[in-house]
Design an enzyme around this catalytic site. Structure first.
Site, PDB file in Angstrom:
ATOM      1  N   CYS A 298      38.484  49.351  70.192  1.00 38.79           N
ATOM      2  CA  CYS A 298      37.424  50.349  69.986  1.00 38.79           C
ATOM      3  C   CYS A 298      36.335  50.891  70.666  1.00 38.79           C
ATOM      4  O   CYS A 298      36.732  50.330  71.978  1.00 38.79           O
ATOM      5  CB  CYS A 298      36.517  49.003  68.770  1.00 38.79           C
ATOM      6  SG  CYS A 298      37.263  49.085  67.816  1.00 38.79           S
ATOM      7  N   ILE A 299      35.868  52.007  70.613  1.00 33.32           N
ATOM      8  CA  ILE A 299      34.992  52.115  71.806  1.00 33.32           C
ATOM      9  C   ILE A 299      33.102  51.592  71.994  1.00 33.32           C
ATOM     10  O   ILE A 299      32.820  51.459  70.900  1.00 33.32           O
ATOM     11  CB  ILE A 299      34.315  54.220  72.088  1.00 33.32           C
ATOM     12  CG1 ILE A 299      36.320  54.197  71.774  1.00 33.32           C
ATOM     13  CG2 ILE A 299      33.876  54.255  72.931  1.00 33.32           C
ATOM     14  CD1 ILE A 299      36.033  55.664  71.154  1.00 33.32           C
TER      15      ILE A 299
END
Length: 110
Positions: A109-110
């Site tokens: 996940c960014i």
């Protein structure tokens, strides 16, 4: 960073993920949801509780693809899809749901 819950200061990182996973309570989830202008419903709690059980078993937060498939298996095809999960967690089902569940940010996940 920190959040206030029932007069207690809970330490968070810069993205509001709990520093100490053992600090998590349902009230903390409610406060985090309120920050995102969401009210947690039974459908949200199904996903949050599933994530907490998954983490307890595997010691990792599932990637979104894994989460989607697992939700579909457990709760039915109508809930095991990205559209449903994004309806509940508009900032990302992995990222936002894990934050509400008191879990670390999922890998990837960014």
């Amino acid at each position: 960073m920190a959040i206030e819950v029932n007069g207690k200061t809970i330490e968070t990182d810069e993205e509001d993920y709990l520093v100490n996973l053992s600090d998590w309570t349902k009230e903390i989830a409610e406060v985090l949801a309120k920050q995102d202008e969401l009210e947690l419903t039974e459908q949200h709690w199904q996903i949050i509780n599933y994530l907490r059980d998954y983490y307890e078993e595997y010691q990792i937060a599932p990637a979104v693809r894994v989460l989607t498939k697992a939700i579909g298996k457990k709760f039915g095809k109508d809930k095991g899809n990205s559209k449903y999960l994004y309806t509940l967690f508009p900032y990302g089902p992995g990222k936002q749901a894990c934050r509400f569940a008191g879990l670390p940010k999922p890998t990837g996940c960014i």
